[in-house]
Design a protein around this motif. Structure first.
Motif, PDB file in Angstrom:
ATOM      1  N   ILE A 356       3.904   0.797 -11.283  1.00  0.00           N
ATOM      2  CA  ILE A 356       3.617   1.057 -12.695  1.00  0.00           C
ATOM      3  C   ILE A 356       2.238   0.481 -12.980  1.00  0.00           C
ATOM      4  O   ILE A 356       1.999  -0.715 -12.793  1.00  0.00           O
ATOM      5  CB  ILE A 356       4.677   0.431 -13.615  1.00  0.00           C
ATOM      6  N   THR A 357       1.328   1.318 -13.436  1.00  0.00           N
ATOM      7  CA  THR A 357      -0.076   0.942 -13.615  1.00  0.00           C
ATOM      8  C   THR A 357      -0.466   0.955 -15.090  1.00  0.00           C
ATOM      9  O   THR A 357       0.288   1.417 -15.948  1.00  0.00           O
ATOM     10  CB  THR A 357      -0.998   1.900 -12.837  1.00  0.00           C
ATOM     11  N   ASP A 358      -1.663   0.435 -15.347  1.00  0.00           N
ATOM     12  CA  ASP A 358      -2.290   0.507 -16.681  1.00  0.00           C
ATOM     13  C   ASP A 358      -1.383  -0.068 -17.767  1.00  0.00           C
ATOM     14  O   ASP A 358      -0.915   0.633 -18.667  1.00  0.00           O
ATOM     15  CB  ASP A 358      -2.677   1.951 -17.021  1.00  0.00           C
ATOM     16  N   TRP A 359      -1.180  -1.375 -17.678  1.00  0.00           N
ATOM     17  CA  TRP A 359      -0.292  -2.072 -18.606  1.00  0.00           C
ATOM     18  C   TRP A 359      -1.022  -2.446 -19.904  1.00  0.00           C
ATOM     19  O   TRP A 359      -2.240  -2.629 -19.907  1.00  0.00           O
ATOM     20  CB  TRP A 359       0.228  -3.347 -17.946  1.00  0.00           C
ATOM     21  N   PRO A 360      -0.275  -2.583 -21.005  1.00  0.00           N
ATOM     22  CA  PRO A 360      -0.885  -3.046 -22.264  1.00  0.00           C
ATOM     23  C   PRO A 360      -1.543  -4.412 -22.055  1.00  0.00           C
ATOM     24  O   PRO A 360      -0.933  -5.315 -21.481  1.00  0.00           O
ATOM     25  CB  PRO A 360       0.306  -3.142 -23.219  1.00  0.00           C
ATOM     26  N   LYS A 361      -2.751  -4.568 -22.528  1.00  0.00           N
ATOM     27  CA  LYS A 361      -3.493  -5.804 -22.277  1.00  0.00           C
ATOM     28  C   LYS A 361      -2.835  -7.019 -22.924  1.00  0.00           C
ATOM     29  O   LYS A 361      -2.967  -8.137 -22.435  1.00  0.00           O
ATOM     30  CB  LYS A 361      -4.935  -5.672 -22.780  1.00  0.00           C
TER      31      LYS A 361
END
Length: 466
Positions: A356-361
């Motif tokens: 799972i990529t591109d997580w909420p900062k």
């Protein structure tokens, strides 16, 4: 007469290099002693191999009556003749010529030849490795550690020993154990009534490390590819089956490496460990498959034969929301996902490991590279069937202005982190890394579901025995 270990005997018989009636000498411990009127049987184990050996002793031996009295847990030296028994459950046994008691074991020896609960065995952690379960667990741990080093060495990585005592909070969470030589009953204070750490051993406040990542990054910007593998500590008051206060982490850092390349390395590492473990420890894994987690071997082979899936965090939430599955915790965009969500994605939807990529900062660490949307970071978590999150990684923020802005946003102190920020000033580059919790890995490889059972002497809230 030649000294043998149990492992050497099994290997020699498999190779047909040990003949019947060969005289052998072995040293180890008694797991069981079943005495009868004219003969008896000792279940013998020496810690070198998962399986034990049956020793047959007869009343023709001078000390037959004394041998009958040898108790479980005693250490013995045995000489005897190798007898092949191809039609029996064990393909061979040893007919004893001599049985010498080295160290007696008292009647209150707690590890008796019966099934003990894991809870009971945790209370006997200094002896529990004499059981089949923990013999298997800690051999898997040993071989897995070797395979991890072997993998990175074969890939040209440099092994770095990062500090255990540190002055920075690598995760920014503040859950750290303080290290001090100050007299806690008479703490020196400053004019503002704060603890005067200038009088402490290091002249400043220091703690046990939560990660070796930051220091490893500095070495990656000199050696290109490095890894650290050592103990880390979290003062997190979490009394669950997956949390411990002291645990080991594998943390590679790679220069000129983006997130996609990092995920390739992660997949390659996991498959390398599993494939080699299946070759090196087939008996142990078969034991886990039969007695700990039925289906374990099928699960591990599924990982070997799968191309890991890749989806963004947003896509993962959409899959969860659009599924017919009813979750106890409703999935939300911009929020973390729960173990039940990980289970659905890996075991129901994809039926294989998934990144799972591109997580909420807002739910990730300060050092992760901000994406162009200014909402997510270039991070990736590897989820695996039967366990959930196994690896967490990210592309590190190489832009000094973005890093400094993020530190301010989180209201973190830059004191002690100046050197880390300066890495972006002096020849910085795109670089990535990840963290693999060693105990989480062993739990995954064995099917053992409690972290206390895969680490030799567990340190958890209110527990620091031995």
């Amino acid at each position: 007469m030649k000294n043998f270990t149990v492992k050497q005997i099994y290997q020699a018989l498999r190779d047909n290099s040990l003949q019947e009636n060969t005289l052998v000498k072995i040293e180890g411990w008694v797991r069981n002693n079943r005495d009868q009127k004219e003969f008896g049987f000792i279940d013998f184990h020496d810690g070198t191999f998962f399986k034990s050996i049956q020793i047959v002793y007869e009343n023709s031996l001078d000390n037959f009556k004394n041998i009958q009295k040898i108790r479980v847990g005693s250490s013995v030296t045995i000489t005897g003749k190798l007898i092949l028994t191809p039609t029996a459950k064990q393909p061979f046994e040893i007919n004893a010529l001599t049985v010498t008691l080295n160290g007696d074991s008292s009647d209150d020896y707690p590890i008796q030849p019966k099934r003990h609960s894991r809870e009971f065995l945790r209370e006997q952690a200094y002896l529990r490795t004499r059981t089949n379960l923990f013999q298997a667990v800690f051999r898997v741990r040993s071989v897995s550690a070797f395979l991890i080093h072997e993998f990175f060495q074969n890939e040209g990585f440099v092994y770095v020993n990062t500090p255990i005592i540190t002055s920075n909070d690598g995760e920014g969470a503040g859950q750290m154990f303080n290290v001090t030589t100050l007299d806690l009953n008479n703490l020196p204070k400053t004019e503002t009534n704060e603890v005067d750490y200038k009088q402490d051993f290091f002249g400043k406040k220091v703690s046990l490390t939560v990660t070796g990542q930051l220091e490893a990054e500095s070495y990656a910007l000199s050696f290109k590819n490095v890894y650290t593998f050592g103990p880390t500590f979290r003062a997190e008051n979490s009394n669950t089956v997956k949390h411990a206060a002291e645990f080991w982490m594998i943390e590679p850092e790679m220069s000129f490496c983006d997130m996609d390349k990092s995920m390739e390395i992660q997949e390659k590492l996991v498959k390398y460990i599993i494939s080699n473990l299946l070759k090196k420890l087939p008996d142990e894994l078969e034991f886990f498959n039969q007695f700990v987690e039925p289906g374990l071997l099928a699960r591990l082979n599924n990982v070997l034969n799968s191309d890991f899936a890749k989806i963004t965090h947003e896509e993962a939430i959409s899959i969860l929301l659009n599924s017919k599955n009813k979750f106890e915790n409703r999935p939300e965009y911009g929020k973390d996902i729960f173990s039940e969500h990980e289970k659905f994605l890996t075991e129901v939807h994809f039926k294989k490991p998934v990144f799972i990529t591109d997580w909420p900062k807002d739910i990730k660490a300060f050092y992760m590279r901000l994406n162009d949307d200014n909402k997510t970071v270039r991070a990736a978590d590897l989820l695996v069937p039967g366990s959930g999150e196994l690896i967490g990684g990210s592309q590190r923020e190489e832009r000094i202005d973005y890093l400094e802005k993020r530190i301010k946003e989180l209201q973190m102190k830059t004191e002690g982190l100046e050197w880390y920020i300066n890495l972006r000033k002096y020849g910085g580059c795109i670089h990535s890394g990840f963290g693999l919790g060693f105990e989480r890995l062993i739990m995954y490889l064995t099917g053992v579901d409690n972290i206390r059972d895969v680490i030799p002497f567990a340190r958890t809230p209110k527990n620091c025995e031995y």
